[in-house]
Design a protein around this motif. Structure first.
Motif, PDB file in Angstrom:
ATOM      1  N   ALA A   1      50.575  45.913   6.523  1.00  0.00           N
ATOM      2  CA  ALA A   1      50.167  44.784   6.532  1.00  0.00           C
ATOM      3  C   ALA A   1      51.059  43.715   7.218  1.00  0.00           C
ATOM      4  O   ALA A   1      50.561  42.935   8.340  1.00  0.00           O
ATOM      5  CB  ALA A   1      49.520  44.183   5.320  1.00  0.00           C
TER       6      ALA A   1
ATOM      7  N   LEU B   1      42.527  41.346  10.981  1.00  0.00           N
ATOM      8  CA  LEU B   1      42.516  41.395   9.248  1.00  0.00           C
ATOM      9  C   LEU B   1      41.600  42.700   9.052  1.00  0.00           C
ATOM     10  O   LEU B   1      41.717  43.270   8.273  1.00  0.00           O
ATOM     11  CB  LEU B   1      41.495  40.231   8.634  1.00  0.00           C
ATOM     12  CG  LEU B   1      42.332  38.790   8.785  1.00  0.00           C
ATOM     13  CD1 LEU B   1      41.705  37.727   8.289  1.00  0.00           C
ATOM     14  CD2 LEU B   1      43.801  39.236   7.998  1.00  0.00           C
ATOM     15  N   VAL B   2      40.370  43.044   9.893  1.00  0.00           N
ATOM     16  CA  VAL B   2      39.731  44.181   9.758  1.00  0.00           C
ATOM     17  C   VAL B   2      40.615  45.640   9.867  1.00  0.00           C
ATOM     18  O   VAL B   2      40.502  46.368   8.947  1.00  0.00           O
ATOM     19  CB  VAL B   2      38.295  44.219  10.868  1.00  0.00           C
ATOM     20  CG1 VAL B   2      37.696  45.801  10.750  1.00  0.00           C
ATOM     21  CG2 VAL B   2      37.498  43.249  10.511  1.00  0.00           C
TER      22      VAL B   2
ATOM     23  N   THR C   1      43.666  45.882   9.726  1.00  0.00           N
ATOM     24  CA  THR C   1      45.013  45.752   8.583  1.00  0.00           C
ATOM     25  C   THR C   1      44.179  46.262   7.413  1.00  0.00           C
ATOM     26  O   THR C   1      44.974  46.860   6.692  1.00  0.00           O
ATOM     27  CB  THR C   1      45.511  44.342   8.701  1.00  0.00           C
ATOM     28  OG1 THR C   1      46.182  44.034   9.792  1.00  0.00           O
ATOM     29  CG2 THR C   1      46.527  44.369   7.611  1.00  0.00           C
ATOM     30  N   SER C   2      43.080  45.618   7.009  1.00  0.00           N
ATOM     31  CA  SER C   2      42.582  46.110   5.704  1.00  0.00           C
ATOM     32  C   SER C   2      42.198  47.603   5.841  1.00  0.00           C
ATOM     33  O   SER C   2      42.710  48.354   4.827  1.00  0.00           O
ATOM     34  CB  SER C   2      41.007  45.639   5.627  1.00  0.00           C
ATOM     35  OG  SER C   2      41.519  44.075   5.476  1.00  0.00           O
TER      36      SER C   2
ATOM     37  N   THR D   1      45.927  49.562   5.736  1.00  0.00           N
ATOM     38  CA  THR D   1      46.455  49.107   4.368  1.00  0.00           C
ATOM     39  C   THR D   1      46.025  49.861   3.315  1.00  0.00           C
ATOM     40  O   THR D   1      46.538  50.514   2.425  1.00  0.00           O
ATOM     41  CB  THR D   1      46.506  47.651   4.068  1.00  0.00           C
ATOM     42  OG1 THR D   1      47.075  46.986   5.118  1.00  0.00           O
ATOM     43  CG2 THR D   1      47.253  47.265   2.716  1.00  0.00           C
ATOM     44  N   ALA D   2      44.365  50.083   3.280  1.00  0.00           N
ATOM     45  CA  ALA D   2      43.822  50.826   2.318  1.00  0.00           C
ATOM     46  C   ALA D   2      44.326  52.333   2.389  1.00  0.00           C
ATOM     47  O   ALA D   2      44.533  52.965   1.268  1.00  0.00           O
ATOM     48  CB  ALA D   2      42.309  50.707   2.510  1.00  0.00           C
TER      49      ALA D   2
END
Length: 106
Positions: free
Chosen positions: A18, A89-90, A92-93, A96-97
């Motif tokens: 992230a 943000l999309v 990275t989410s 990251t998940a």
């Protein structure tokens, strides 16, 4: 002496991923010098990859590394559709998940 203070097997990579994507983008945006953002992105990728390799092996490392690079690449065309912040943000989410579930969990 090692390059990093933490043992690669103990480092949680989701926050590193992230930081690489969001931090790299913000640094490039703030300075206007895209290669500096690329250095942040690459450093985080190497740090996370080192941990993935130590903890999960080469196949998972390759998959997560490809996902990290794909997230970076996909953020650009996605930004044209939904805007820069939402795009970052999309992607990275998503990565990251993936880093959490595939790389950090035991």
């Amino acid at each position: 002496m090692t390059c990093c203070a933490k043992d690669p097997k103990s480092l949680k990579t989701a926050p590193v991923v992230a930081a690489g994507l969001i931090g790299g983008w913000q640094i490039a945006r703030a300075t206007g010098i895209r290669p500096i953002g690329g250095v942040v992105l690459a450093a985080a990728g190497v740090l996370a990859g080192r941990s993935w390799l130590a903890r999960k092996g080469p196949a998972t490392t390759a998959a997560l590394s490809a996902g990290y690079l794909a997230a970076f690449g996909l953020s650009h065309p996605l930004a044209k559709r939904i805007g820069a912040w939402p795009s970052v943000l999309v992607v990275t989410s998503a990565i990251t998940a993936a880093a959490h579930y595939l790389g950090d969990r035991n």
